[in-house]
Design a protein around this motif. Structure first.
Motif, PDB file in Angstrom:
ATOM      1  N   GLY A  59     -25.665  14.676 -24.063  1.00 32.52           N
ATOM      2  CA  GLY A  59     -26.305  13.463 -24.544  1.00 32.52           C
ATOM      3  C   GLY A  59     -25.405  12.733 -25.503  1.00 32.52           C
ATOM      4  O   GLY A  59     -24.352  13.232 -25.902  1.00 32.52           O
ATOM      5  N   SER A  60     -25.831  11.522 -25.905  1.00 37.06           N
ATOM      6  CA  SER A  60     -24.980  10.696 -26.758  1.00 37.06           C
ATOM      7  C   SER A  60     -25.680  10.195 -28.010  1.00 37.06           C
ATOM      8  O   SER A  60     -25.040   9.585 -28.872  1.00 37.06           O
ATOM      9  CB  SER A  60     -24.470   9.488 -25.962  1.00 37.06           C
ATOM     10  OG  SER A  60     -25.572   8.704 -25.496  1.00 37.06           O
ATOM     11  N   ALA A  61     -26.996  10.455 -28.149  1.00 36.64           N
ATOM     12  CA  ALA A  61     -27.743   9.854 -29.256  1.00 36.64           C
ATOM     13  C   ALA A  61     -27.818  10.740 -30.491  1.00 36.64           C
ATOM     14  O   ALA A  61     -27.778  10.251 -31.624  1.00 36.64           O
ATOM     15  CB  ALA A  61     -29.156   9.504 -28.793  1.00 36.64           C
ATOM     16  N   VAL A  62     -27.959  12.035 -30.308  1.00 36.08           N
ATOM     17  CA  VAL A  62     -28.124  12.959 -31.428  1.00 36.08           C
ATOM     18  C   VAL A  62     -27.753  14.360 -30.942  1.00 36.08           C
ATOM     19  O   VAL A  62     -27.991  14.709 -29.786  1.00 36.08           O
ATOM     20  CB  VAL A  62     -29.567  12.937 -31.982  1.00 36.08           C
ATOM     21  CG1 VAL A  62     -30.585  13.272 -30.895  1.00 36.08           C
ATOM     22  CG2 VAL A  62     -29.741  13.897 -33.158  1.00 36.08           C
ATOM     23  N   THR A  63     -27.146  15.146 -31.811  1.00 42.41           N
ATOM     24  CA  THR A  63     -26.815  16.532 -31.504  1.00 42.41           C
ATOM     25  C   THR A  63     -27.897  17.441 -32.068  1.00 42.41           C
ATOM     26  O   THR A  63     -28.271  17.312 -33.241  1.00 42.41           O
ATOM     27  CB  THR A  63     -25.462  16.924 -32.125  1.00 42.41           C
ATOM     28  OG1 THR A  63     -24.437  16.091 -31.575  1.00 42.41           O
ATOM     29  CG2 THR A  63     -25.135  18.384 -31.862  1.00 42.41           C
ATOM     30  N   VAL A  64     -28.404  18.332 -31.249  1.00 40.97           N
ATOM     31  CA  VAL A  64     -29.382  19.325 -31.697  1.00 40.97           C
ATOM     32  C   VAL A  64     -28.726  20.699 -31.630  1.00 40.97           C
ATOM     33  O   VAL A  64     -28.252  21.114 -30.563  1.00 40.97           O
ATOM     34  CB  VAL A  64     -30.664  19.309 -30.843  1.00 40.97           C
ATOM     35  CG1 VAL A  64     -31.663  20.338 -31.374  1.00 40.97           C
ATOM     36  CG2 VAL A  64     -31.290  17.922 -30.840  1.00 40.97           C
ATOM     37  N   LEU A  65     -28.694  21.395 -32.755  1.00 43.95           N
ATOM     38  CA  LEU A  65     -28.137  22.743 -32.819  1.00 43.95           C
ATOM     39  C   LEU A  65     -29.272  23.746 -32.815  1.00 43.95           C
ATOM     40  O   LEU A  65     -30.184  23.675 -33.647  1.00 43.95           O
ATOM     41  CB  LEU A  65     -27.296  22.916 -34.088  1.00 43.95           C
ATOM     42  CG  LEU A  65     -26.159  21.907 -34.298  1.00 43.95           C
ATOM     43  CD1 LEU A  65     -25.398  22.238 -35.572  1.00 43.95           C
ATOM     44  CD2 LEU A  65     -25.231  21.872 -33.093  1.00 43.95           C
ATOM     45  N   ALA A  66     -29.232  24.681 -31.860  1.00 46.43           N
ATOM     46  CA  ALA A  66     -30.314  25.642 -31.704  1.00 46.43           C
ATOM     47  C   ALA A  66     -29.750  26.960 -31.209  1.00 46.43           C
ATOM     48  O   ALA A  66     -28.597  27.036 -30.771  1.00 46.43           O
ATOM     49  CB  ALA A  66     -31.367  25.115 -30.720  1.00 46.43           C
ATOM     50  N   TYR A  67     -30.555  28.001 -31.277  1.00 44.75           N
ATOM     51  CA  TYR A  67     -30.173  29.299 -30.720  1.00 44.75           C
ATOM     52  C   TYR A  67     -31.440  30.085 -30.413  1.00 44.75           C
ATOM     53  O   TYR A  67     -32.509  29.832 -30.983  1.00 44.75           O
ATOM     54  CB  TYR A  67     -29.251  30.076 -31.666  1.00 44.75           C
ATOM     55  CG  TYR A  67     -29.732  30.219 -33.091  1.00 44.75           C
ATOM     56  CD1 TYR A  67     -30.492  31.311 -33.497  1.00 44.75           C
ATOM     57  CD2 TYR A  67     -29.404  29.269 -34.054  1.00 44.75           C
ATOM     58  CE1 TYR A  67     -30.910  31.452 -34.809  1.00 44.75           C
ATOM     59  CE2 TYR A  67     -29.825  29.400 -35.364  1.00 44.75           C
ATOM     60  CZ  TYR A  67     -30.577  30.498 -35.743  1.00 44.75           C
ATOM     61  OH  TYR A  67     -30.992  30.636 -37.047  1.00 44.75           O
ATOM     62  N   GLY A  68     -31.314  31.001 -29.458  1.00 39.01           N
ATOM     63  CA  GLY A  68     -32.470  31.813 -29.087  1.00 39.01           C
ATOM     64  C   GLY A  68     -33.596  30.971 -28.518  1.00 39.01           C
ATOM     65  O   GLY A  68     -33.394  30.023 -27.744  1.00 39.01           O
ATOM     66  N   THR A  69     -34.805  31.300 -28.927  1.00 38.71           N
ATOM     67  CA  THR A  69     -36.004  30.629 -28.429  1.00 38.71           C
ATOM     68  C   THR A  69     -35.980  29.132 -28.670  1.00 38.71           C
ATOM     69  O   THR A  69     -36.514  28.354 -27.866  1.00 38.71           O
ATOM     70  CB  THR A  69     -37.248  31.236 -29.105  1.00 38.71           C
ATOM     71  OG1 THR A  69     -37.189  32.653 -29.001  1.00 38.71           O
ATOM     72  CG2 THR A  69     -38.516  30.737 -28.464  1.00 38.71           C
ATOM     73  N   MET A  70     -35.370  28.711 -29.759  1.00 38.34           N
ATOM     74  CA  MET A  70     -35.414  27.303 -30.134  1.00 38.34           C
ATOM     75  C   MET A  70     -34.636  26.398 -29.188  1.00 38.34           C
ATOM     76  O   MET A  70     -34.803  25.186 -29.204  1.00 38.34           O
ATOM     77  CB  MET A  70     -34.913  27.132 -31.558  1.00 38.34           C
ATOM     78  CG  MET A  70     -35.828  27.716 -32.609  1.00 38.34           C
ATOM     79  SD  MET A  70     -37.483  26.942 -32.646  1.00 38.34           S
ATOM     80  CE  MET A  70     -38.494  28.283 -32.016  1.00 38.34           C
ATOM     81  N   VAL A  71     -33.790  26.963 -28.327  1.00 41.30           N
ATOM     82  CA  VAL A  71     -33.108  26.143 -27.319  1.00 41.30           C
ATOM     83  C   VAL A  71     -34.135  25.477 -26.415  1.00 41.30           C
ATOM     84  O   VAL A  71     -34.021  24.292 -26.082  1.00 41.30           O
ATOM     85  CB  VAL A  71     -32.129  27.002 -26.494  1.00 41.30           C
ATOM     86  CG1 VAL A  71     -31.576  26.215 -25.305  1.00 41.30           C
ATOM     87  CG2 VAL A  71     -30.992  27.512 -27.376  1.00 41.30           C
ATOM     88  N   TYR A  72     -35.165  26.221 -26.054  1.00 42.61           N
ATOM     89  CA  TYR A  72     -36.201  25.696 -25.161  1.00 42.61           C
ATOM     90  C   TYR A  72     -37.107  24.698 -25.884  1.00 42.61           C
ATOM     91  O   TYR A  72     -37.576  23.723 -25.287  1.00 42.61           O
ATOM     92  CB  TYR A  72     -37.005  26.850 -24.562  1.00 42.61           C
ATOM     93  CG  TYR A  72     -36.124  27.790 -23.777  1.00 42.61           C
ATOM     94  CD1 TYR A  72     -35.757  27.501 -22.468  1.00 42.61           C
ATOM     95  CD2 TYR A  72     -35.603  28.937 -24.364  1.00 42.61           C
ATOM     96  CE1 TYR A  72     -34.915  28.339 -21.760  1.00 42.61           C
ATOM     97  CE2 TYR A  72     -34.761  29.775 -23.662  1.00 42.61           C
ATOM     98  CZ  TYR A  72     -34.410  29.479 -22.362  1.00 42.61           C
ATOM     99  OH  TYR A  72     -33.560  30.302 -21.672  1.00 42.61           O
TER     100      TYR A  72
END
Length: 337
Positions: free
Chosen positions: A218-231
């Motif tokens: 994507g190009s609007a915002v970066t979301v950093l996640a891991y584990g369950t929070m990816v979903y």
């Protein structure tokens, strides 16, 4: 390729590692005859015998301490702490002995061990079966910390962790054990029931430690996640209709800051989501590193979405978790910045 749950992928990784290297041993509470409380080691004792896969007493400090001693004699122990919440009695062994072995011996000894732990909530386990203590380990130099989000990564990362010459903390999100999580809270007991299993190569392969994966470009915002929070991140981005780039960190320590920084410099915005308590959670370290690497590219403050700053609330478990609605509000607010 085979369709596997995360449990099956982890079990398969154990099997392949033990078959390829007879110095790999597996032990912990109930992991032998019973196959582990979540069945991640089922069948290993029968196949490899009680000297390669065996039960340990309820003594986490003793389990980890014995594993450290085994590494000095040339073994590669993979130990299971039945729940991450039980690891605290072993914390001194991990921090003072395992993490420092290479450095205190001037490189004469390493500590090639893996400490596996089911982490996080989602199974109504209450306060002592639901914690997310990853930040306690990412603060410790000498450790590596891994959190897979899908069966393929769980297998490949575990095999890489077993091969690694230094101690690896391997945190397995319980909500993902039986299949991919759809990110929503509408089916709190088994939200994965109607979703496909992961496609996993049946052969021996590794996923490199320290390398993140872009799960959604994507190009609007970066979301950093891991584990369950990816979903959760995927669900929130879809609901908000935002062109979010979602990065699955996979390894928290060492952190793939290069992939993160490249994404944030492209999008100009960053939202971090994790299940653990917000204050002093791993998101704080992520926020600091993003700010240091990307300050002049940021169009809005780095934002964190996390669990409450409270002891784990058994009765309000599913309100405690960051869900798509909370993350969606954060994404929309950052886009207005």
């Amino acid at each position: 390729m085979a369709r596997m749950t995360m449990i099956e992928a982890i079990r398969n990784a154990h099997d392949l590692a033990m078959g390829a290297d007879d110095t790999v041993v597996v032990f912990g509470e109930d992991v032998g005859y019973f196959g582990g409380v979540f069945r991640c080691t089922a069948g290993l004792q029968k196949k490899y015998g009680p000297s390669r896969c065996f039960d340990a007493p309820i003594n986490e400090s003793g389990i980890v301490g014995a594993a450290i001693g085994m590494t000095a004699y040339g073994l590669k122990p993979v130990v299971e702490i039945q729940f991450a919440d039980y690891v605290y009695p072993a914390y001194d062994q991990i921090v003072s002995e395992a993490a420092r072995m290479r450095h205190r011996s001037a490189g004469q000894f390493t500590c090639p061990m893996v400490i596996r732990m089911p982490t996080g909530g989602g199974i109504f386990g209450g306060q002592t079966h639901s914690q997310s203590p990853e930040a306690l380990f990412t603060h410790v130099a000498g450790l590596k910390v891994v959190v897979p989000s899908n069966p393929r990564d769980a297998k490949g990362l575990l095999l890489a962790a077993i091969e690694d010459p230094d101690p690896v903390i391997f945190l397995e999100p319980k909500r993902l054990y039986n299949g991919p999580f759809n990110g929503h809270h509408d089916q709190p007991v088994a939200p994965w029931k109607s979703h496909p299993l992961g496609e996993v190569d049946e052969g021996y392969f590794t996923v490199p430690l320290g390398k993140a994966e872009i799960r959604r470009e994507g190009s609007a915002v970066t979301v950093l996640a891991y584990g369950t929070m990816v979903y959760v991140a995927e669900a929130a981005a879809e609901e908000a209709g935002i062109d979010a780039e979602i990065i699955d960190l996979r390894t928290l320590l060492p952190l793939d800051i290069d992939t993160i920084a490249a994404s944030v410099k492209k999008t100009g915005r960053c939202v971090i989501v994790h299940e653990a308590t917000k204050t002093s959670g791993f998101g704080a370290e992520l926020s600091a590193q993003v700010q240091e690497a990307c300050f002049y590219h940021l169009e809005a403050p780095v934002t964190r979405v996390a669990g409450w700053d409270t002891p784990y609330p058994h009765a309000q478990e599913w309100a405690y978790f960051p869900g798509p609605e909370r993350l969606k509000r954060a994404l929309l607010a950052v886009m207005e910045g």
